[in-house]
Design an enzyme around this catalytic site. Structure first.
Site, PDB file in Angstrom:
ATOM      1  N   ASP A 112       0.849  -1.189   0.000  1.00 27.26           N
ATOM      2  CA  ASP A 112       0.000   0.000   0.000  1.00 27.26           C
ATOM      3  C   ASP A 112       0.886   1.241   0.000  1.00 27.26           C
ATOM      4  O   ASP A 112       2.033   1.201   0.472  1.00 27.26           O
ATOM      5  CB  ASP A 112      -0.928   0.011   1.216  1.00 27.26           C
ATOM      6  CG  ASP A 112      -1.970   1.117   1.124  1.00 27.26           C
ATOM      7  OD1 ASP A 112      -2.602   1.244   0.053  1.00 27.26           O
ATOM      8  OD2 ASP A 112      -2.148   1.864   2.095  1.00 27.26           O
TER       9      ASP A 112
ATOM     10  N   GLU B 160       0.731   5.777   0.405  1.00 32.75           N
ATOM     11  CA  GLU B 160       0.018   7.044   0.632  1.00 32.75           C
ATOM     12  C   GLU B 160       0.703   8.104  -0.216  1.00 32.75           C
ATOM     13  O   GLU B 160       1.919   8.031  -0.462  1.00 32.75           O
ATOM     14  CB  GLU B 160       0.018   7.440   2.107  1.00 32.75           C
ATOM     15  CG  GLU B 160      -0.634   6.434   3.046  1.00 32.75           C
ATOM     16  CD  GLU B 160      -2.111   6.202   2.774  1.00 32.75           C
ATOM     17  OE1 GLU B 160      -2.736   7.078   2.146  1.00 32.75           O
ATOM     18  OE2 GLU B 160      -2.636   5.153   3.193  1.00 32.75           O
TER      19      GLU B 160
ATOM     20  N   HIS C  61      -4.933  10.625   5.313  1.00 32.45           N
ATOM     21  CA  HIS C  61      -3.844   9.881   5.947  1.00 32.45           C
ATOM     22  C   HIS C  61      -3.213  10.597   7.131  1.00 32.45           C
ATOM     23  O   HIS C  61      -2.499   9.960   7.923  1.00 32.45           O
ATOM     24  CB  HIS C  61      -2.760   9.505   4.926  1.00 32.45           C
ATOM     25  CG  HIS C  61      -2.266  10.638   4.081  1.00 32.45           C
ATOM     26  ND1 HIS C  61      -1.658  11.752   4.586  1.00 32.45           N
ATOM     27  CD2 HIS C  61      -2.282  10.800   2.723  1.00 32.45           C
ATOM     28  CE1 HIS C  61      -1.305  12.553   3.595  1.00 32.45           C
ATOM     29  NE2 HIS C  61      -1.689  12.006   2.442  1.00 32.45           N
TER      30      HIS C  61
ATOM     31  N   HIS D  53      -6.030   6.514   7.264  1.00 30.43           N
ATOM     32  CA  HIS D  53      -5.330   5.603   6.366  1.00 30.43           C
ATOM     33  C   HIS D  53      -3.838   5.653   6.691  1.00 30.43           C
ATOM     34  O   HIS D  53      -3.251   6.729   6.835  1.00 30.43           O
ATOM     35  CB  HIS D  53      -5.535   6.019   4.913  1.00 30.43           C
ATOM     36  CG  HIS D  53      -6.914   5.770   4.411  1.00 30.43           C
ATOM     37  ND1 HIS D  53      -7.188   5.438   3.111  1.00 30.43           N
ATOM     38  CD2 HIS D  53      -8.112   5.788   5.053  1.00 30.43           C
ATOM     39  CE1 HIS D  53      -8.492   5.273   2.955  1.00 30.43           C
ATOM     40  NE2 HIS D  53      -9.069   5.492   4.124  1.00 30.43           N
TER      41      HIS D  53
ATOM     42  N   ASP E 237      -2.796  -0.613   6.640  1.00 33.46           N
ATOM     43  CA  ASP E 237      -3.657  -1.008   5.522  1.00 33.46           C
ATOM     44  C   ASP E 237      -3.114  -2.247   4.809  1.00 33.46           C
ATOM     45  O   ASP E 237      -3.882  -3.110   4.363  1.00 33.46           O
ATOM     46  CB  ASP E 237      -3.803   0.145   4.523  1.00 33.46           C
ATOM     47  CG  ASP E 237      -4.715   1.244   5.051  1.00 33.46           C
ATOM     48  OD1 ASP E 237      -5.208   1.107   6.190  1.00 33.46           O
ATOM     49  OD2 ASP E 237      -4.939   2.232   4.335  1.00 33.46           O
TER      50      ASP E 237
END
Length: 232
Positions: A7, A9, A57, A152, A157
């Site tokens: 994942d 961001e 986030h 997030h 995640d």
């Protein structure tokens, strides 16, 4: 099989508009079991973070000022994902950003390094058409605790994604466990048979005479092709 649950961001939604990656997390699983091996890094994007993205986030530019830049971590990252199956929720988004960063430094793209890429969002849409299939919705559907996910974060995640993926593919897990855990009965039986002495039972004279008489009865319609055994 080695899988990496990945994942990222970012500073915004579109890498084509110059947005950058600010966090990468990759969690390793081997034969459907999470290992202690993972890759996690925050990155200085050298640009502002969109307000909407920061609300999602919670990562601030101030926090990222002393963090490495992507070229400083790229070798370690590519080595970590090499020849693994990447499992990503909404893979086109993350892969698009990663390839954008890799392209800036003439590094090989993700598809060239990883063995394959699985998009769990596509999987979920195929399994649950017409329903919400974001990570929170899938956690609720499969009974996975996501109470720590107030914002997030790439590492959390990626860990949740692994649990979701295993729940979505539970039949494969059962098959894998059967293959790994089932004893090799054929080998065991062969060993038992091989260790047993071979017993040979000889027919006695009465049994031989009875057999000879039976064959003579069959021969009344003509001589049998197998012939009659000689008797003493």
């Amino acid at each position: 099989m080695r899988q990496i649950f990945l994942d990222t961001e970012t500073t915004g939604l579109y890498h084509a508009q110059g947005h950058r990656i600010i966090e990468i997390a990759a969690v390793e699983a081997i034969n459907r079991r999470i290992t202690s091996n993972h890759f996690h890094v925050y990155l200085n994007p050298d640009r502002e973070i969109d307000a909407a993205a920061q609300e999602v986030h919670g990562i601030t530019l101030e926090f990222l000022q002393d963090k490495p830049r992507f070229p400083n971590v790229v070798a370690e990252f590519l080595d970590f994902i090499k020849d693994a199956e990447l499992v990503i929720h909404n893979a086109p988004f993350d892969v698009g950003f990663l390839n954008s960063e890799l392209g800036k430094i003439d590094a090989p793209n993700v598809v060239e390094v990883a063995a394959s890429i699985v998009d769990t969002l596509k999987m979920a849409k195929d399994m649950r058409p017409g329903q919400r299939n974001n990570l929170d919705a899938l956690c609720r559907h499969f009974g996975i605790d996501n109470s720590k996910r107030t914002l997030h974060g790439a590492l959390l995640d990626a860990e949740l994604l692994a649990e979701v993926y295993f729940a979505m593919t539970r039949g494969q897990e059962s098959l894998m466990m059967d293959m790994l855990d089932a004893p090799d009965e054929s080998a065991s039986n062969e060993s038992v048979v091989a260790n047993q002495p071979l017993k040979v039972l000889q027919a006695d004279s009465e049994e031989l005479t009875s057999h000879h008489q039976y064959l003579q009865g069959l021969a009344k319609g003509g001589a049998p092709i197998w012939g009659l055994p000689e008797t003493d």
